[in-house]
Scaffold this motif. Sequence first.
Motif, PDB file in Angstrom:
ATOM      1  N   VAL A 125       0.850  -1.188   0.000  1.00 42.59           N
ATOM      2  CA  VAL A 125       0.000   0.000   0.000  1.00 42.59           C
ATOM      3  C   VAL A 125       0.887   1.239   0.000  1.00 42.59           C
ATOM      4  O   VAL A 125       1.790   1.369   0.836  1.00 42.59           O
ATOM      5  CB  VAL A 125      -0.931   0.013   1.240  1.00 42.59           C
ATOM      6  CG1 VAL A 125      -1.785   1.278   1.270  1.00 42.59           C
ATOM      7  CG2 VAL A 125      -1.819  -1.220   1.243  1.00 42.59           C
ATOM      8  N   GLN A 174      -0.122   7.310  -0.170  1.00 42.62           N
ATOM      9  CA  GLN A 174      -1.336   7.989  -0.629  1.00 42.62           C
ATOM     10  C   GLN A 174      -2.563   7.084  -0.475  1.00 42.62           C
ATOM     11  O   GLN A 174      -3.617   7.512  -0.023  1.00 42.62           O
ATOM     12  CB  GLN A 174      -1.188   8.424  -2.090  1.00 42.62           C
ATOM     13  CG  GLN A 174      -2.409   9.140  -2.680  1.00 42.62           C
ATOM     14  CD  GLN A 174      -2.768  10.412  -1.934  1.00 42.62           C
ATOM     15  OE1 GLN A 174      -1.894  11.095  -1.398  1.00 42.62           O
ATOM     16  NE2 GLN A 174      -4.060  10.735  -1.873  1.00 42.62           N
ATOM     17  N   GLN A 175      -2.405   5.806  -0.846  1.00 44.21           N
ATOM     18  CA  GLN A 175      -3.507   4.853  -0.690  1.00 44.21           C
ATOM     19  C   GLN A 175      -3.886   4.697   0.781  1.00 44.21           C
ATOM     20  O   GLN A 175      -5.063   4.588   1.124  1.00 44.21           O
ATOM     21  CB  GLN A 175      -3.107   3.483  -1.254  1.00 44.21           C
ATOM     22  CG  GLN A 175      -3.074   3.409  -2.766  1.00 44.21           C
ATOM     23  CD  GLN A 175      -2.546   2.053  -3.225  1.00 44.21           C
ATOM     24  OE1 GLN A 175      -1.482   1.604  -2.802  1.00 44.21           O
ATOM     25  NE2 GLN A 175      -3.295   1.397  -4.094  1.00 44.21           N
ATOM     26  N   GLU A 204      -5.967   7.571   1.905  1.00 46.09           N
ATOM     27  CA  GLU A 204      -7.320   7.474   1.336  1.00 46.09           C
ATOM     28  C   GLU A 204      -8.146   6.414   2.062  1.00 46.09           C
ATOM     29  O   GLU A 204      -9.330   6.607   2.342  1.00 46.09           O
ATOM     30  CB  GLU A 204      -7.232   7.158  -0.160  1.00 46.09           C
ATOM     31  CG  GLU A 204      -6.679   8.312  -0.981  1.00 46.09           C
ATOM     32  CD  GLU A 204      -6.367   7.932  -2.417  1.00 46.09           C
ATOM     33  OE1 GLU A 204      -6.509   6.730  -2.764  1.00 46.09           O
ATOM     34  OE2 GLU A 204      -5.994   8.828  -3.203  1.00 46.09           O
TER      35      GLU A 204
END
Length: 219
Positions: A69, A72-73, A76
């Motif tokens: 991951v 940024q993921q 989010e």
Amino acid sequence: MKNRSTSLREEIEEMIAVGQLQPGHHLDETELATQFGVSRTPIREALIQLASMGIIDMRPRRGAQVATVSPQQLVEMFEVMAEFEAMCGRMAARRMSKSEMSDLEAAHLACKAASNTDDTDDYFYQNEVFHKLIYQGSHNEFLSTQAMNLHRRLRPYRRLQLRVRDRVKMSFHEHDQVVAAILAGDGEQAAQLLRGHIIIQGERFADLIASMNKLKAAH
């Protein structure tokens, strides 16, 4: 009663959550079958279950590996988790029965006991029970299922976050306010508190990334 592939999935998921299997780690079916003393069939079924949850990636000719991951993921996913928790808290404050509220208070006391011993792993498991009771207390099965799925997806990172200095004590303090809001039937306050409890930004995110890097370096 759980079938073998489901229990294997939970065991492999736990190994990922505690950092025994790092992001990007290749999962060899034969090695896992030998490790768990089973045939490759239930291992393959367990890996398919983990892939459907997004915890591992399965690619043709490349096999399975623990999902990686990006920062940024991760941001989010925590943003969405925060909104799921807020919705669950809002509904739970309106819909929880007295017995469900008693169960939540008992789970809160278990978190307190773990917090007092500074046992981050024990707190992690008690914390999971606490949040699951809020999901169930929403009495919205679709929302509860989606929240639980994402909660599982974020388990390794939620666990790491608790190892950041003073995070367990702060987490328990935040729980204290959430419980008070739910018991008072204040859905908006419960939603606001749970959103803030889950969202990671600024220093907390930097600390989480530092913890992840430290764990990778140790392996």
